[in-house]
Structures are given as structure tokens and as C-alpha cells.
Design a protein around this motif. Structure first.
Motif, PDB file in Angstrom:
ATOM      1  N   ARG B 377     -27.250  19.019  81.533  1.00 16.60           N
ATOM      2  CA  ARG B 377     -28.361  20.018  80.890  1.00 16.60           C
ATOM      3  C   ARG B 377     -29.760  19.570  80.843  1.00 16.60           C
ATOM      4  O   ARG B 377     -30.020  18.400  80.780  1.00 16.60           O
ATOM      5  CB  ARG B 377     -28.082  20.221  79.444  1.00 16.60           C
ATOM      6  N   TRP B 378     -30.663  20.329  81.469  1.00 23.49           N
ATOM      7  CA  TRP B 378     -31.859  19.947  81.599  1.00 23.49           C
ATOM      8  C   TRP B 378     -32.866  20.898  80.897  1.00 23.49           C
ATOM      9  O   TRP B 378     -32.674  22.061  80.976  1.00 23.49           O
ATOM     10  CB  TRP B 378     -32.255  20.010  83.175  1.00 23.49           C
ATOM     11  N   ASP B 379     -34.209  20.488  80.651  1.00 23.57           N
ATOM     12  CA  ASP B 379     -35.122  21.258  80.030  1.00 23.57           C
ATOM     13  C   ASP B 379     -35.943  21.845  81.072  1.00 23.57           C
ATOM     14  O   ASP B 379     -36.907  21.499  81.752  1.00 23.57           O
ATOM     15  CB  ASP B 379     -35.855  20.730  79.166  1.00 23.57           C
ATOM     16  N   PHE B 405     -31.541  17.382  78.607  1.00 19.39           N
ATOM     17  CA  PHE B 405     -31.218  18.450  77.368  1.00 19.39           C
ATOM     18  C   PHE B 405     -29.814  18.239  77.081  1.00 19.39           C
ATOM     19  O   PHE B 405     -29.250  19.149  76.467  1.00 19.39           O
ATOM     20  CB  PHE B 405     -31.750  19.749  77.938  1.00 19.39           C
ATOM     21  N   ASP B 406     -29.200  17.236  77.445  1.00 21.61           N
ATOM     22  CA  ASP B 406     -27.776  17.178  77.047  1.00 21.61           C
ATOM     23  C   ASP B 406     -27.360  16.824  75.541  1.00 21.61           C
ATOM     24  O   ASP B 406     -28.424  16.618  74.790  1.00 21.61           O
ATOM     25  CB  ASP B 406     -27.045  15.808  77.746  1.00 21.61           C
ATOM     26  N   VAL B 407     -26.336  17.022  75.003  1.00 22.29           N
ATOM     27  CA  VAL B 407     -25.936  16.980  73.742  1.00 22.29           C
ATOM     28  C   VAL B 407     -26.031  15.410  73.322  1.00 22.29           C
ATOM     29  O   VAL B 407     -26.062  14.629  74.383  1.00 22.29           O
ATOM     30  CB  VAL B 407     -24.411  17.509  73.536  1.00 22.29           C
TER      31      VAL B 407
END
Lengths: 368, 426
Positions: B377-379, B405-407
Motif C-alpha cells: 500500500r502506498w500514499d 501506507f501498509d498496515v
């Protein structure tokens, strides 16, 4: 749409308030009624007998049913936890959180008190604090327990819990340590979507949970006051005893145990935690003032609603996500499932929130 | 002065965002939303979750129903059949006329039809997957389906395939391209996603087409023949080969706006008819040097917010920000930022050994032009800023961590990624 076949029907029915869901709720309710009030004339409960049979207590030992209940609860958390891990094993937050919850349940909430009891000490649950355990501040408890235990109860309840909630949110307790949350997030996971997401439910939640907190604080105060004046005010002693008994019956037994767990198939897993738990109320207040928040990635929400659907506390997460609003709600237990199920990775739990001074100014101006 | 009457045709994300944003900026406007599809706005992005029983039907609605009354948005169910600029009205199929001072066309897109031999014989068994009625059709057909075929290797196709696999239907997934979804993925990523789709149980056929459809005695689909000659029996045939603007009705209207594929709009999203705007998946935005048709959720929502500002006094021009999109292929999350359509460009391809995690940085004129990521995940806000700032890909490579943006505990280990310099091939 449900999957085909008998298994598909059952999976849907039990998780969507069907006949089997109601049957399950009734069965759990009946179990608790027998457990709490099913003692016969000699004070022996059917679950005492079962416990003896399973060697969870010596034959004839009273209260063996609680050992059986503890073992059953731990088993449910463990098996449910394993199933949960199989489903969400790709998410390391969920893996670590679930392992911690299982371990805490198996040790602090089950085997440690059991070992203490077997060694002849009064049992002590290190993972529960005031206001969940009402009697931790009572002179009776303080007099009869070794200093480290008393110290733990005081520091844990008054210093540690609020501090950790300020720093990490209430999740450190509600979804990492607490047994109620532990059962909800493991064995109860398939019922999490049943929580009510409406604004109406949110309004009721605020009234209900802070009322329980007030009742809890009043009860604690009266009991403490009565202990301090030491019998000089018999009327106070009477009130204190009455309040204590009623609180124990209504809040501890009925709401947290019976309603809390039996409501899983009907109202979701966190009925107790969301509407009634005084500990959650206290931690929620600190959470709002602290650094935890759910961050929303800007302009990336597709409004699919998976986050809201999976929120066991009934928070309409989608309402915040689609409006690009990072948020902190007092009720959020930080289970992290909204972030897990979000198909676009829009949500993130974080502890780093500090209010931007500029942001505060704007808010002040708007209020005028 | 009387309150302005705003009529919005279409209650998708573009139309409803417009309605709510107009209300936020104009307390007096009389806002009416016309929809042929549903009483309440639904998120079509979630159709797959309803089909998989992960959401109830009501869960598809992004707003609680009382919101429309509270915001004084009148909902009208019906299909528009005529538009008159002279009398400033739209006419519904039942003959009712709605007067407007400002009209917003937000009719969205519909599934493109597949034209192959045999398809005209089909009475049932062919489905699309973009509307509420498509969801109904899928739910009606699945119980009597033993095998399924889906054509179209795009984002809607894979959603339908995932839903069918969830219902334990052996599903053949037909994509005509050289690798999976070259519109958004370079070859390496396309191959990784293809392997993932196969691992999850779908029979993915790449560089394959449909050559004909056959039906049984009752007109139900009974199978398809593939371009390679294979025939695959199936009772459900999903067609997901893209969408096209739903504007046919407009061409027949008394005051038809200029249409070229979709309703042509200028940089203020105005159509050629005075007082009429068009937004979302039915609009083609034409500026001095190009025409943009972007039938995606984010764009539609942005159009809705933009037109609300236009109708309440703003004179700004529509300047689309850096392109961002995202998708999910079964378990694999995909994020893209920027414009990746460059052949032969230099790119840096990072991947985690033995994991389905990749990042690709594509360069143009010495600066990052596009970013594609799978499995982490990425911002996107941060990456879009880097593209705006024309950062070099080596600079971006060393700052990647700032955009993760990872958990918690689940950060993709960029430091363990294997790095290769590749040309973008297509």
C-alpha cells in the motif's frame, strides 16, 4: 448472494440472523443461565459435575464450574483465533494482535489465576483493571492481598491504562488484551458485521455507555465511602451492599456475560463493549484526547462500504473515508479490520496524530 | 429571486456528489436527481461484494437514506427521453416534464456489447457487471450455472471472475491481450497477476478471443467457442470488455448537445447547450489539445464536486490532477499514479523475492512519470506530489519509505527488494 448447497445456506443463515442464528443465541443464553443460576439445592451446578468429570477440579469441589468456563472460553478464543489467523494471515497487524490476544487469555486470564488458586492464594486476574473489576479499590481487597498485587491494580487502573490509551488508543486493551474483545475478534469474527451502523444506534451508544460509567463510578464511590466510615452509618452500608450486588448482577453477569456473548449472532460481537463496558468508556475518553486515529488516504475511497460493514463497533467508517476525513472515534477499538478489508488500502491506523495548530485555529474560526 | 432549479440526470457518484456539494454551497437551490437504475445512490464498485454475500444490498448505499430528505434532494425514478433547451425542461418516459434552470447530465456509462456470431440468439445467460440490474441477473443465473466464461481482461472482468469463483463455479477468463491488462500493467506485473488469478482457481486464457456463442433450445447460453478453436461449455457468459457513455437517448433529443463518443464538454464541463453540463462517465472533456474520457470512480466524483462549484459561482477551469487509480485482483492490491503509457521508457522494477510484491518506477525526461505497485500500500498523495515536483527515479527510489501506507508491522520490506532496470515493453 449466499453460496449454494446446505453449507452455503447454513453459513449465510447463521451469520444473517436466520433461524440458526436465533437458535445459537438462545443456546448461549441458556448456557449462561444454567452456569450462573443452575445450582441445585446442595449448591452443585451441572457444570461443576462436568468439570469434575473432565478433571478440572477435585470431585465435590465447589466452583469448579468456573474453571470449566475459563477452559471453554480459552478454547473458544484459541480455536477461533486459529481460524481467524488462517483467514487473515497475510496481515501482520492481525497476526500479531491475534497471537497476543490468545496468549493473554491463556495465561493472565486463565492459567495464572488457576495456578494461584491451586497454590492456595486468592486468584488474581492481572489483565482486568478498574472499572472492569469494581473491588480493586476496596479496603477488603487491599487488606487481603500482597502489596505487589494491590500496587498493580492501582497503577494499572489509574496510570498505565490511561497513559497507554493516550499513546496508542484504547486498542491496546480492547483488542489486544481484554478477554471480551478477545472472544469477539476470534470465535465471534463471523458475526462482526451485525453491529448497527445507523446514526440512531450511535446516539443510543453515547447515552448507554456513559450512563454505565456514571453508575460504575457512583457504585465505587459509595462502596468506598461505606468502607471508610466503618459501620458508623448503617444506612450507607445498606446502600453500598445493594448497589454492589445489583451492579454485579446487572452489569457484570447480565450485560457483560449473558447479553454480551449471547447477542453475538443477533447484534454482533461488541454489544457489551460498545454500549455498556465502563472500561471502554474510560479508555474512549483518553483515546479522543490522545494520538490514535484512523487516517484516510485522500481521494482514494470508492465508497464500497466494506469498512463500515466490517466495523464491529458500528462506526460508519465509509462516511469518513469518502469525505476524506481522518478521524478518532471514542468507540473505535482499533481492531484494524476496516483497513484490512478496504480493497483500495485507503485506511491506516496510526498513533502519530498531533493536532496541527493551524487546523485548530481554523476549527475555532469555524465555530464562531 | 426564485431559488434556482437544478436537475441532475443520474444518481451515480458524479450526480450525487454534485447534488450534495451544491446543497453545501447553496441552501436555497431546488435540487432534483433523476435515476432509472435505483431509488438511492449505490456504489457500483461494491457490486462484487454483494454478489459474494460480503455486503447486504443496503450496504451498497454510501449514504443513509434520510440524508436525501435532510439535504432536501428530491429523488425521481424514471428515464429521461427528451431535453429541450427552449422550454428548459427534460421529459421522462412517462411524459412528466421537469423544468430546470441548470441541468447536469450524469448518466454514466453502460457495458459495451460483444458482437460475435450467435449472440443475437441468446435470450438469457449473458451478463454484464456494471449496474444493479446486472447484479440481479447474476444472482438469478448462478444457481442454474455449472460453468462460466467471462470475456474481457480488465478490472470489471476480474471482479466478476472473483465472484464466480467464490460461488465455486469453474470459470474461464478470456483476455485478448498479450499479457494480463497491458492498459495498466507492464509485462512482468501482468504475468505476476495472471499467475495469481490462476492460483486462485480461474482458468485464465491470455491472447484468446471469443469467436462464437451457442445457445440451448430455450435460448440460454450453452457454451462459447474460442478463437483458438477450443469450445467451452457454460451457462453464464460474462461480458466485461469495457464501457461506453450512456448517451444514445441524447442524440434523439430536441436540443441534442454535441456528442463524440460521449457528451463533449469544455474546461468548465459545459456542453454545447446553454445551461447544460455533463459530468462523469458520460462526458468527454475536450480542451485545446486533447480529449479525455476517463470512466473511473475518482474522476466522476471529482467532476461532481467541480460542477457543484461551477453552479455556485466558481469560474475555475477543470485541470485534472496527476492520474491515480487503484484496483484489486483477487488478493492483490494495485495502485497506479501518473501516466504509464510510454513505450521504451526506462523503468526501475523492484520486487520482493518469493512474494507477490512489486514496485515499478517509470521515467520520462529524467523524472518520475509513473508509479505502479502491486501487493503493498502506498500514499498516492505523496507519490503524486513527487511526480509534480519532477523528482528523479533514483531520488524516489531512496525516499520510497516515506510513501508507504501498509498496515502496522506489515510494511513491505523495500530494503530487501531485488532491483532491475527494464524497458517498458508493450
Amino acid at each position: 448472494m449466499k453460496q449454494r448447497g446446505a453449507i452455503g445456506w447454513l453459513k449465510h443463515d447463521v451469520t444473517h440472523r436466520g433461524v440458526t442464528a436465533w437458535a445459537l443465541a438462545l443456546a448461549i443464553f441458556a448456557f449462561y443461565v444454567v452456569l450462573y443460576w443452575g445450582d441445585d439445592a446442595r449448591g452443585v451446578n451441572p457444570f461443576d459435575r462436568l468439570a469434575w468429570l473432565l478433571h478440572l477440579g477435585t470431585r465435590g469441589q465447589a466452583g469448579a464450574k468456573w474453571t470449566f468456563y475459563g477452559a471453554l472460553y480459552t478454547l473458544a478464543v484459541t480455536l477461533g483465533g486459529v481460524a481467524f489467523l488462517r483467514k487473515y494471515g497475510h496481515n501482520r497487524y492481525q497476526v500479531i494482535r491475534t497471537i497476543v490476544v490468545i496468549v493473554v487469555q491463556a495465561t493472565l486470564a486463565f492459567s495464572v489465576p488457576l495456578i494461584m488458586k491451586m497454590a492456595g492464594h486468592p486468584e488474581h486476574y492481572f489483565s482486568y483493571l478498574w472499572p472492569l473489576k469494581m473491588y480493586y479499590f476496596e479496603p477488603g481487597f487491599i487488606r487481603h492481598n500482597p502489596a505487589p498485587l494491590v500496587l498493580w491494580s492501582f497503577i494499572g487502573s489509574l496510570v498505565l491504562a490511561p497513559l497507554l490509551a493516550l499513546r496508542y488508543g484504547k486498542r491496546w486493551y480492547c483488542s489486544w488484551v481484554c478477554g471480551c474483545g478477545g472472544l469477539a475478534n476470534t470465535a465471534g469474527d463471523s458475526f462482526r458485521h451485525l453491529s448497527d451502523k445507523s446514526e440512531k444506534a450511535w446516539r443510543f451508544e453515547k447515552v448507554a455507555i456513559y450512563s454505565t460509567l456514571v453508575i460504575c463510578v457512583v457504585t465505587t464511590s459509595v462502596v468506598l465511602a461505606s468502607a471508610f466510615v466503618q459501620g458508623s452509618h448503617p444506612q450507607l452500608d445498606l446502600w453500598s451492599e445493594k448497589l454492589r450486588t445489583n451492579y454485579g448482577l446487572i452489569v457484570s453477569s447480565l450485560l457483560s456475560g449473558i447479553i454480551g456473548v449471547a447477542a453475538y449472532p443477533i447484534g454482533g460481537t461488541r454489544v457489551w463493549c460498545r454500549y455498556f463496558c465502563p472500561m471502554a468508556a474510560v479508555l474512549g475518553i483518553f483515546q479522543r484526547a490522545g494520538r490514535f486515529r484512523i487516517r484516510v488516504k485522500e481521494d482514494q475511497c470508492i465508497s464500497c462500504g466494506m469498512c463500515s460493514e466490517h466495523c464491529e463497533m458500528g462506526i460508519d467508517v465509509r462516511a469518513y473515508a469518502q469525505a476524506n476525513e481522518s478521524f478518532t472515534r471514542a468507540s473505535c477499538v482499533g481492531c484494524g479490520m476496516c483497513a484490512e478489508v478496504c480493497p483500495r488500502g485507503v485506511l491506516k491506523l496510526e498513533n502519530t496524530h498531533t493536532k496541527d495548530p493551524q487546523e485548530k485555529l481554523v476549527q475555532l474560526r469555524l465555530r464562531k | 429571486m426564485a431559488a434556482r432549479r437544478v436537475v441532475i440526470i443520474g444518481n451515480g457518484v458524479a450526480g450525487i456528489t454534485a447534488a450534495l456539494d451544491i446543497r453545501a454551497r447553496d441552501d436555497r437551490a431546488e435540487i432534483t436527481v433523476v435515476s432509472d437504475e435505483s431509488d438511492y445512490f449505490i456504489a457500483r464498485t461494491a457490486l462484487m461484494y454483494a454478489l459474494m454475500d460480503k455486503l447486504p444490498r443496503k450496504g451498497l448505499e454510501p449514504y443513509e437514506r434520510h440524508v436525501y430528505d435532510r439535504q432536501r434532494i428530491t429523488r425521481v425514478r424514471g428515464r429521461c427521453v427528451d431535453l429541450s433547451a427552449k422550454s428548459r425542461t427534460v421529459t421522462l418516459a412517462d411524459g412528466a416534464k421537469l423544468p430546470w434552470d441548470a441541468l447536469v447530465i450524469a448518466t454514466g456509462a453502460r457495458a459495451r456489447a460483444l458482437d460475435v456470431p450467435g449472440i443475437s440468439e441468446v435470450k438469457s445467460g449473458v451478463v454484464n457487471f456494471v449496474s444493479l440490474s446486472d447484479l440481479d441477473a447474476c444472482e438469478a443465473l448462478i444457481p442454474s450455472t455449472r460453468r462460466a466464461v467471462v470475456v474481457g481482461g480488465g478490472l470489471i472482468g476480474v471482479e466478476l471472475v472473483e465472484s464466480l469463483v467464490h460461488h465455486r463455479l469453474p470459470t474461464t477468463f478470456v483476455a485478448r491481450e498479450k499479457w494480463y491488462w497491458p492498459a495498466g500493467l507492464c509485462r512482468e506485473e501482468g504475468e505476476l497477476v495472471a499467475a495469481h488469478i490462476r492460483k486462485r482457481g480461474a482458468d485464465l486464457r491470455i491472447e484468446e478471443t471469443i469467436s462464437s456463442v451457442s445457445v440451448d433450445g430455450s435460448g440460454r447460453v450453452s457454451g462459447v467457442t474460442l478463437g483458438s478453436g477450443d469450445s467451452v461449455p457454460c451457462e453464464l457468459f460474462g461480458v466485461a470488455i469495457g464501457v461506453e457513455p450512456d448517451v444514445e437517448w441524447l442524440a434523439r433529443c430536441e436540443s441534442a448537445p454535441v456528442i463524440d463518443r460521449g457528451v463533449v464538454v469544455d474546461e468548465h464541463l459545459r456542453t454545447s447547450v446553454d445551461g447544460v453540463w455533463a459530468i462523469g462517465d458520460c462526458a468527454v472533456v475536450r480542451s485545446a489539445n486533447r480529449s479525455v474520457y476517463e470512466p473511473i470512480w475518482y474522476t466522476a466524483k471529482r467532476h461532481g464536486a467541480f460542477v457543484a462549484r461551477q453552479l455556485t459561482g466558481s469560474k475555475e477551469r477543470y485541470v485534472p490532477p496527476v492520474f491515480v487509480n487503484s484496483a484489486k485482483f483477487f488478493e492483490l492490491e494495485y495502485t497506479t499514479v501518473g501516466d504509464a503509457g510510454e513505450l521504451g521508457a526506462r523503468s526501475l522494477y523492484l520486487s520482493l523475492p518469493n512474494k507477490e510484491v512489486t514496485v515499478r518506477l517509470i521515467e520520462r525526461d529524467g523524472a518520475l512519470s509513473a508509479f505502479n505497485a502491486i501487493g503493498s500500500r502506498w500514499d498516492t498523495t505523496v507519490i503524486a506530489r513527487w511526480i509534480d515536483e519532477q523528482r528523479s527515479i533514483d531520488w524516489v527510489r531512496s525516499h520510497l519509505r516515506e510513501a508507504q501506507f501498509d498496515v502496522e508491522f506489515g510494511r513491505a520490506r523495500i530494503e530487501r527488494m531485488v532491483e532491475r532496470e527494464l524497458e517498458v515493453r508493450q
